[in-house]
Design an enzyme around this catalytic site. Sequence first.
Site, short mmCIF file in Angstrom:
data_model
loop_
_atom_site.label_atom_id
_atom_site.label_comp_id
_atom_site.label_asym_id
_atom_site.label_seq_id
_atom_site.Cartn_x
_atom_site.Cartn_y
_atom_site.Cartn_z
N LYS A 105 -11.12 -8.09 4.94
CA LYS A 105 -11.52 -6.88 4.21
C LYS A 105 -11.23 -7.09 2.73
CE LYS A 105 -9.68 -3.10 2.80
NZ LYS A 105 -10.48 -2.89 1.57
N GLY A 158 -1.09 -6.86 -1.78
CA GLY A 158 -1.37 -5.61 -2.50
C GLY A 158 -0.09 -4.94 -2.91
N SER A 159 -0.13 -3.64 -3.03
CA SER A 159 1.02 -2.88 -3.52
C SER A 159 2.09 -2.72 -2.43
CB SER A 159 0.58 -1.49 -4.00
OG SER A 159 0.24 -0.68 -2.89
N THR A 160 3.31 -2.47 -2.87
CA THR A 160 4.42 -2.28 -1.94
C THR A 160 4.20 -1.03 -1.09
OG1 THR A 160 5.94 -3.42 -3.41
CG2 THR A 160 6.92 -1.95 -1.78
N ASP A 161 3.67 0.03 -1.69
CA ASP A 161 3.46 1.28 -0.94
C ASP A 161 2.45 1.07 0.20
OD1 ASP A 161 5.24 2.64 -2.50
OD2 ASP A 161 3.73 3.51 -3.83
N VAL A 162 1.35 0.39 -0.08
CA VAL A 162 0.36 0.14 0.98
C VAL A 162 0.91 -0.86 1.99
CG1 VAL A 162 -1.97 -0.67 1.48
CG2 VAL A 162 -1.55 0.73 -0.55
N GLY A 163 1.71 -1.83 1.53
CA GLY A 163 2.35 -2.77 2.44
C GLY A 163 3.19 -2.07 3.50
N GLU A 181 2.48 -9.89 0.85
CA GLU A 181 2.75 -10.34 -0.52
C GLU A 181 2.48 -9.14 -1.41
OE1 GLU A 181 2.10 -10.92 -4.11
OE2 GLU A 181 0.43 -12.28 -3.64
N CYS A 215 0.24 -10.28 -9.96
CA CYS A 215 1.50 -9.77 -9.42
C CYS A 215 2.72 -10.53 -9.94
CB CYS A 215 1.47 -9.79 -7.89
SG CYS A 215 0.81 -11.32 -7.23
N GLU A 312 5.88 -1.82 -11.63
CA GLU A 312 4.80 -2.77 -11.85
C GLU A 312 3.62 -2.03 -12.49
OE1 GLU A 312 2.73 -6.37 -9.42
OE2 GLU A 312 2.71 -4.43 -8.42
#
Length: 414
Positions: A105, A158-163, A181, A215, A312
């Site tokens: 995706k 991607g971002s930590t929140d979405v991770g 990552e 990143c 970030e």
Amino acid sequence: MLKFADLIEEHAEVLAVLEALDAGKLHSWAKMGDIPGAANTLRYYAGAADKIHGEVLKMSRALQGYTLREPIGVVGHIIPWNFPTTMFFMKVSPALAAGCTMIVKPAEQTPLIALYFAHLAKLAGVPDGVLNVVPGFGPTAGAAIASHMDIDKVSFTGSTDVGRQVMQAAATSNLKPVSLELGGKSPLLIFDDVDVNTAADMALLGILFNKGEICVASSRVYVQEGIYDEFEKKLVEKAKAWVVGDPFDPAVRQGPQVDKKQFDRILSYIEHGKREGATLLTGGKPIGKKGYYIEPTIFTNVTEDMLIAKNEIFGPVMALMKFKTVEEAIKSANNTRYGLAAGIMTKDLNVANTVSRSIRAGIIWINCYFAFDSDCPYGGYKMSGFGRDCGLESLHNYLQVKSVVTPIFNSPWL
């Protein structure tokens, strides 16, 4: 895989154009760096595909045992918009070599080049159903991958929140393993024994490369006080000479931010920096009335509790700070919830060794920056995630170990 790599090189011009149109990346850099790099990554893992093997075990009883490394199964790759080509092949290449099938995706901001890669994969002879590209939005297509009961592994950048959301979905569905990552707030430590001009060039490249949408950007720059004033002066001179504009212009060094949402986010952080009392040395404003261009921006008099030093930003915004001692530099470098990368500039081997072993980050660059390689594992500590891309470490993400044991009867030795 080797044919796929050849086709990428044959289509380098159209791929570089797609990369620039979709992501605002420099056309020249895409053609010189990202596209050839993708072919190299494919060839690296193609060379590993027939070298996957287990071990013969030395059992303590009358048994013979060995291990197999088997494909983990169906993999879901969810990739970001900042490096559409590089991230595609950092994920797809080792998974193909491991023998997995996969769904990719791409980010909704940058789907075009991934679809073209699917076209080239078919021309290369990758069987139907092995490499599937499914564009879509994160909350729908991405969430479906993370929670699907028939997907055996998810790799996300991607971002930590979405991770976190990916990890939760994996846990509440079929407990699929994940590789993450995530974000970074990487420090660059510059000691007072280095050449100031070289250090200023590296610090500027570390934050402005790919318009700061990377990143591992060196967004926190710490300079030893003995050279700080001279360094600051050089840095500002170079930032003001940095050319921002059309990514198809070969003289340009920085293109537009990826979209309006990211453009507005970066400008809001610049306003935070001003409100919190940091000193704006240069930049801080949009360029022109059309497009999402932002001036190279440098703040000084930054304290570590400010948002621009903690969060970030993912844009061309540097927080510049000074330090006295090695111990102080290490403490500041580690004063973050992230741990993706760090840079060290010094001529003292003892300092380089001490600091590199003291910083909690997944990759440390000494007297260089962005020194990536297909053979060099890359990933995070702390809230920058876990699992590794690149190197054989990444290949092992897509394999699982099976032990096979049989009894031995009447053996003269064990």
